[in-house]
Design an enzyme around this catalytic site. Sequence first.
Site, PDB file in Angstrom:
ATOM      1  N   ALA A   1      39.807  50.591  25.819  1.00 50.34           N
ATOM      2  CA  ALA A   1      39.366  49.368  25.136  1.00 50.34           C
ATOM      3  C   ALA A   1      38.512  49.714  23.920  1.00 50.34           C
ATOM      4  O   ALA A   1      38.692  49.154  22.840  1.00 50.34           O
ATOM      5  CB  ALA A   1      38.589  48.489  26.109  1.00 50.34           C
TER       6      ALA A   1
ATOM      7  N   HIS B   1      40.394  43.439  31.841  1.00 49.05           N
ATOM      8  CA  HIS B   1      40.750  42.984  33.182  1.00 49.05           C
ATOM      9  C   HIS B   1      40.708  41.465  33.328  1.00 49.05           C
ATOM     10  O   HIS B   1      41.229  40.722  32.516  1.00 49.05           O
ATOM     11  CB  HIS B   1      39.876  43.679  34.224  1.00 49.05           C
TER      12      HIS B   1
END
Length: 277
Positions: A109, A152
């Site tokens: 990320a 997520h």
Amino acid sequence: MKIVFSPCPNDTFIFHALVHGLVSGAPDFDVTYADIDVTNKLAVQEDGPDILKISFAALPWAHPDYALLPCGGALGRGCGPLVLTKDHSRDPATLSGKRVAVPSERSTAYLLFRLWASAQVPGGVGEIVVMPFHEIMPAVRDGKVDAGLVIHEARFTYGEYGLSLLTDLGSWWEEDTGLPIPLGAIIARRSLDLKALSRWITQSVEYAWEHPEASREYIMCHAQELSPEVAQAHIDLYVNKFSANLDDDGYAAISALLGRAAKEGLVPEIDIKRLRI
């Protein structure tokens, strides 16, 4: 055999059969559940666990005794990290010089964010603030930071915090490269029988697909803050064909991400071929 992975639904779904004695021929496993930032740090240790889930972004720092397994990880499409803010702007320039919260500086990320910001944010962002994943959306909501990088289940819940999407880094990556997003990797000690281990993990994935009801109690036990619907959405998004086999597209995605990041000085250069079994 010591194994470490996260309590997230995708990991508990994948490894349920393996760690519950449901895979024929597999040994007993001593399981530890840990956040990805913890496992990324374990991966550099000479005496680290036998098997662990880390971010692909942490591979360049992994101890040379570890090899990359071709299964059990998380790659995919439509499952990338998000950059969130309190306002409704979709203009990347609004992040110029601003404070941005991230869950780890050794995560896919973070690499995607830095690569995107280098190309899209004039003058670059300001201070990067590392904080636990669960604190990021409240921090953005409360004005402690200007934006947050989330992963997520936040993809499904950020609206509950009154936040809006500035950009989907996964969509940007896929449009730019045509490749899936490499998120989580499974690495294991080279001293182990890696082909047998890979076979057992693949069988665990296949068992999970064939018997999805078998792991539900286990999954929800470790995902107590999530509703069953969000946990299932999480699994549907992150467990796919790459979880069973990285294949050529998977390895190409890993090479592209780490190659670009190395050129930007974000990670050391690495030869992916050296890590393969």
